[in-house]
Design a protein around this motif. Structure first.
Motif, PDB file in Angstrom:
ATOM      1  N   VAL A  71       0.846  -1.206   0.000  1.00 26.08           N
ATOM      2  CA  VAL A  71       0.000   0.000   0.000  1.00 26.08           C
ATOM      3  C   VAL A  71       0.874   1.247   0.000  1.00 26.08           C
ATOM      4  O   VAL A  71       0.602   2.217  -0.715  1.00 26.08           O
ATOM      5  N   THR A  72       1.945   1.223   0.777  1.00 25.77           N
ATOM      6  CA  THR A  72       2.854   2.367   0.836  1.00 25.77           C
ATOM      7  C   THR A  72       3.494   2.603  -0.522  1.00 25.77           C
ATOM      8  O   THR A  72       3.623   3.751  -0.956  1.00 25.77           O
ATOM      9  N   GLU A  73       3.892   1.537  -1.194  1.00 20.13           N
ATOM     10  CA  GLU A  73       4.478   1.675  -2.529  1.00 20.13           C
ATOM     11  C   GLU A  73       3.462   2.269  -3.509  1.00 20.13           C
ATOM     12  O   GLU A  73       3.797   3.143  -4.314  1.00 20.13           O
ATOM     13  N   GLU A  74       2.222   1.805  -3.437  1.00 17.38           N
ATOM     14  CA  GLU A  74       1.179   2.334  -4.316  1.00 17.38           C
ATOM     15  C   GLU A  74       0.920   3.814  -4.034  1.00 17.38           C
ATOM     16  O   GLU A  74       0.724   4.611  -4.953  1.00 17.38           O
ATOM     17  N   LEU A  75       0.913   4.174  -2.750  1.00 12.16           N
ATOM     18  CA  LEU A  75       0.721   5.588  -2.396  1.00 12.16           C
ATOM     19  C   LEU A  75       1.870   6.440  -2.913  1.00 12.16           C
ATOM     20  O   LEU A  75       1.658   7.579  -3.369  1.00 12.16           O
ATOM     21  N   ALA A  76       3.071   5.911  -2.866  1.00  8.36           N
ATOM     22  CA  ALA A  76       4.221   6.647  -3.398  1.00  8.36           C
ATOM     23  C   ALA A  76       4.063   6.842  -4.901  1.00  8.36           C
ATOM     24  O   ALA A  76       4.330   7.923  -5.435  1.00  8.36           O
ATOM     25  N   LYS A  77       3.600   5.797  -5.604  1.00  6.01           N
ATOM     26  CA  LYS A  77       3.371   5.914  -7.054  1.00  6.01           C
ATOM     27  C   LYS A  77       2.297   6.965  -7.339  1.00  6.01           C
ATOM     28  O   LYS A  77       2.435   7.785  -8.249  1.00  6.01           O
ATOM     29  N   MET A  78       1.209   6.919  -6.543  1.00  3.30           N
ATOM     30  CA  MET A  78       0.132   7.892  -6.741  1.00  3.30           C
ATOM     31  C   MET A  78       0.628   9.311  -6.476  1.00  3.30           C
ATOM     32  O   MET A  78       0.263  10.243  -7.190  1.00  3.30           O
ATOM     33  N   SER A  79       1.464   9.463  -5.485  1.00  5.99           N
ATOM     34  CA  SER A  79       2.014  10.775  -5.166  1.00  5.99           C
ATOM     35  C   SER A  79       2.878  11.291  -6.310  1.00  5.99           C
ATOM     36  O   SER A  79       2.790  12.460  -6.689  1.00  5.99           O
ATOM     37  N   THR A  84       3.397  14.755 -11.055  1.00  5.90           N
ATOM     38  CA  THR A  84       3.578  14.907 -12.502  1.00  5.90           C
ATOM     39  C   THR A  84       2.372  15.607 -13.117  1.00  5.90           C
ATOM     40  O   THR A  84       2.526  16.508 -13.961  1.00  5.90           O
ATOM     41  N   MET A  85       1.172  15.225 -12.685  1.00  5.64           N
ATOM     42  CA  MET A  85      -0.042  15.850 -13.215  1.00  5.64           C
ATOM     43  C   MET A  85      -0.086  17.339 -12.846  1.00  5.64           C
ATOM     44  O   MET A  85      -0.488  18.171 -13.659  1.00  5.64           O
ATOM     45  N   THR A  86       0.344  17.667 -11.651  1.00 10.36           N
ATOM     46  CA  THR A  86       0.362  19.067 -11.233  1.00 10.36           C
ATOM     47  C   THR A  86       1.329  19.865 -12.094  1.00 10.36           C
ATOM     48  O   THR A  86       1.012  20.979 -12.522  1.00 10.36           O
TER      49      THR A  86
END
Length: 141
Positions: A71-79, A84-86
């Motif tokens: 979950v932490t890895e996925e949150l890091a990817k989402m971050s 990047t989107m910002t």
């Protein structure tokens, strides 16, 4: 009986009393050792189920920590994706807003110029009309 024999009997009696006095604590110590053996046995019997349960708890905790790591890895990817989107949104905003700002400036300047021309035309019309009425205008003016 001689004094040596009497002394021997007294020493033998003292040895019997000493052995009897030492036997009582030794018997009590034997009882304590029996109780200690039983307590250790009960402790072993009671500890085994606790250790089995602890083993299961540790296994479950390890699995949950592995899931938490995912979950932490996925949150890091989402971050990273959000970052990047910002950045891309900022770039798009810059790309879109710069021409819009320049267009607004041009339109604003054009409106100002048109207003100035309109004022000049209105300022000249009354004089021109007055000159035309007076016959002072030449043809083509």
């Amino acid at each position: 009986m001689s004094w040596g024999e009497i002394a021997g009997l007294v020493a033998a009696a003292a040895a019997v009393v000493f052995v009897a006095l030492c036997a009582v604590p030794l018997l009590k110590l034997g009882g304590v050792m029996d109780e200690l053996r039983l307590a250790v046995r009960r402790l072993g019997e009671g500890t085994t189920p606790i250790l089995d349960e602890l083993k299961g708890t540790v296994s479950t905790t390890t699995q949950e920590i592995a899931r938490l790591s995912e979950v932490t890895e996925e949150l890091a990817k989402m971050s990273r994706s959000a970052s990047t989107m910002t950045e891309q949104a900022a770039n798009v905003s810059t790309v879109v807003s710069t021409p819009l700002v320049k267009t607004a400036e041009v339109v604003g300047k054009g409106a100002t110029a048109a207003r100035d021309v309109g004022r000049r035309v209105q300022e000249h019309r009354p004089r021109r009309r007055a000159r035309a009425v007076a016959g002072e205008l030449e043809p083509g003016e």
